[in-house]
Design a protein around this motif. Sequence first.
Motif, PDB file in Angstrom:
ATOM      1  N   UNK A  97      68.000  65.112  83.069  1.00 52.94           N
ATOM      2  CA  UNK A  97      69.014  65.503  84.050  1.00 52.94           C
ATOM      3  C   UNK A  97      70.423  65.345  83.496  1.00 52.94           C
ATOM      4  N   UNK A  98      70.681  64.239  82.837  1.00 47.34           N
ATOM      5  CA  UNK A  98      71.985  63.967  82.248  1.00 47.34           C
ATOM      6  C   UNK A  98      71.834  62.818  81.267  1.00 47.34           C
ATOM      7  N   UNK A  99      72.809  62.669  80.395  1.00 41.28           N
ATOM      8  CA  UNK A  99      72.873  61.526  79.494  1.00 41.28           C
ATOM      9  C   UNK A  99      74.144  60.778  79.848  1.00 41.28           C
ATOM     10  N   UNK A 100      74.010  59.496  80.053  1.00 39.56           N
ATOM     11  CA  UNK A 100      75.181  58.655  80.287  1.00 39.56           C
ATOM     12  C   UNK A 100      75.574  58.006  78.976  1.00 39.56           C
ATOM     13  N   UNK A 101      76.852  58.125  78.651  1.00 44.04           N
ATOM     14  CA  UNK A 101      77.418  57.468  77.481  1.00 44.04           C
ATOM     15  C   UNK A 101      78.286  56.328  77.987  1.00 44.04           C
ATOM     16  N   UNK A 102      78.061  55.149  77.451  1.00 45.51           N
ATOM     17  CA  UNK A 102      78.796  53.957  77.873  1.00 45.51           C
ATOM     18  C   UNK A 102      79.634  53.442  76.710  1.00 45.51           C
ATOM     19  N   UNK A 103      80.954  53.475  76.890  1.00 44.21           N
ATOM     20  CA  UNK A 103      81.884  52.880  75.925  1.00 44.21           C
ATOM     21  C   UNK A 103      81.957  51.390  76.248  1.00 44.21           C
ATOM     22  N   UNK A 104      81.501  50.577  75.329  1.00 46.84           N
ATOM     23  CA  UNK A 104      81.383  49.142  75.584  1.00 46.84           C
ATOM     24  C   UNK A 104      82.739  48.447  75.575  1.00 46.84           C
ATOM     25  N   UNK A 105      82.927  47.591  76.571  1.00 49.20           N
ATOM     26  CA  UNK A 105      84.125  46.759  76.666  1.00 49.20           C
ATOM     27  C   UNK A 105      83.791  45.279  76.500  1.00 49.20           C
ATOM     28  N   UNK A 106      82.554  44.923  76.836  1.00 50.67           N
ATOM     29  CA  UNK A 106      82.135  43.521  76.785  1.00 50.67           C
ATOM     30  C   UNK A 106      80.616  43.469  76.679  1.00 50.67           C
ATOM     31  N   UNK A 107      80.127  42.584  75.826  1.00 48.92           N
ATOM     32  CA  UNK A 107      78.691  42.344  75.674  1.00 48.92           C
ATOM     33  C   UNK A 107      78.476  40.844  75.816  1.00 48.92           C
ATOM     34  N   UNK A 108      77.611  40.459  76.754  1.00 47.31           N
ATOM     35  CA  UNK A 108      77.354  39.033  77.000  1.00 47.31           C
ATOM     36  C   UNK A 108      75.859  38.763  77.114  1.00 47.31           C
ATOM     37  N   UNK A 109      75.480  37.572  76.713  1.00 47.68           N
ATOM     38  CA  UNK A 109      74.117  37.108  76.950  1.00 47.68           C
ATOM     39  C   UNK A 109      74.173  35.901  77.866  1.00 47.68           C
ATOM     40  N   UNK A 110      73.073  35.661  78.545  1.00 49.73           N
ATOM     41  CA  UNK A 110      72.920  34.446  79.346  1.00 49.73           C
ATOM     42  C   UNK A 110      71.477  33.987  79.222  1.00 49.73           C
ATOM     43  N   UNK A 111      71.205  32.804  79.746  1.00 47.95           N
ATOM     44  CA  UNK A 111      69.949  32.122  79.460  1.00 47.95           C
ATOM     45  C   UNK A 111      68.693  32.836  79.950  1.00 47.95           C
ATOM     46  N   UNK A 112      68.690  33.352  81.135  1.00 49.16           N
ATOM     47  CA  UNK A 112      67.487  33.967  81.664  1.00 49.16           C
ATOM     48  C   UNK A 112      66.399  32.993  82.046  1.00 49.16           C
ATOM     49  N   UNK A 113      66.739  31.729  82.219  1.00 54.11           N
ATOM     50  CA  UNK A 113      65.722  30.711  82.508  1.00 54.11           C
ATOM     51  C   UNK A 113      64.957  30.973  83.802  1.00 54.11           C
ATOM     52  N   UNK A 114      65.546  31.661  84.749  1.00 52.46           N
ATOM     53  CA  UNK A 114      64.867  31.906  86.026  1.00 52.46           C
ATOM     54  C   UNK A 114      64.070  33.210  86.037  1.00 52.46           C
TER      55      UNK A 114
END
Length: 163
Positions: A97-114
């Motif tokens: 249907x379409x392609x979304x292009x995302x210009x990155x401004x911030x990349x973060x990780x977090x724990x994901x423990x839950x």
Amino acid sequence: MFFVGTAAVEGHVNVSPKGMDTFRVISPTEVAWLDLTGSGNECAAHVRDNPRMTIMFCSFGKQPLILRLYGRATALHPRDGDWAAMLALFPPDVGARQVFRLQLELVLTSCGYAVPRYELLGERPTLQKWAETRGREGIEQYWQEKNVTSLDGRDTGILGDTD
């Protein structure tokens, strides 16, 4: 599997789960994802009004981790000049249907423990079978019937500028 979050300036916030082979890293500052035809088209309407988008990946395996990609998105449609080149990055799909292009401004990780642990049993063939049964003409008719406006009545741009 990943999740896409978008919101217009006002109205509903949308979070969509995405799967299949539909995500690509274009460069250190740009990613893209192939949007396949579905029941709604909220991301497209939101990006036209407010280009902010967040993409989230979760680890469901032994090692917990969440990755979020924040940025500004644009939607590329079959009528656009770059469509063929961008579409070539993904496996063929009649429901594209379409392609979304995302210009990155911030990349973060977090724990994901839950985040719980899950095991992949396999891909669902349902969406591809549905699209193949309709064929490209049927898909485009479906866009006219179901994908022109968002839940909040915003134009998705799927048929071109109608503003």
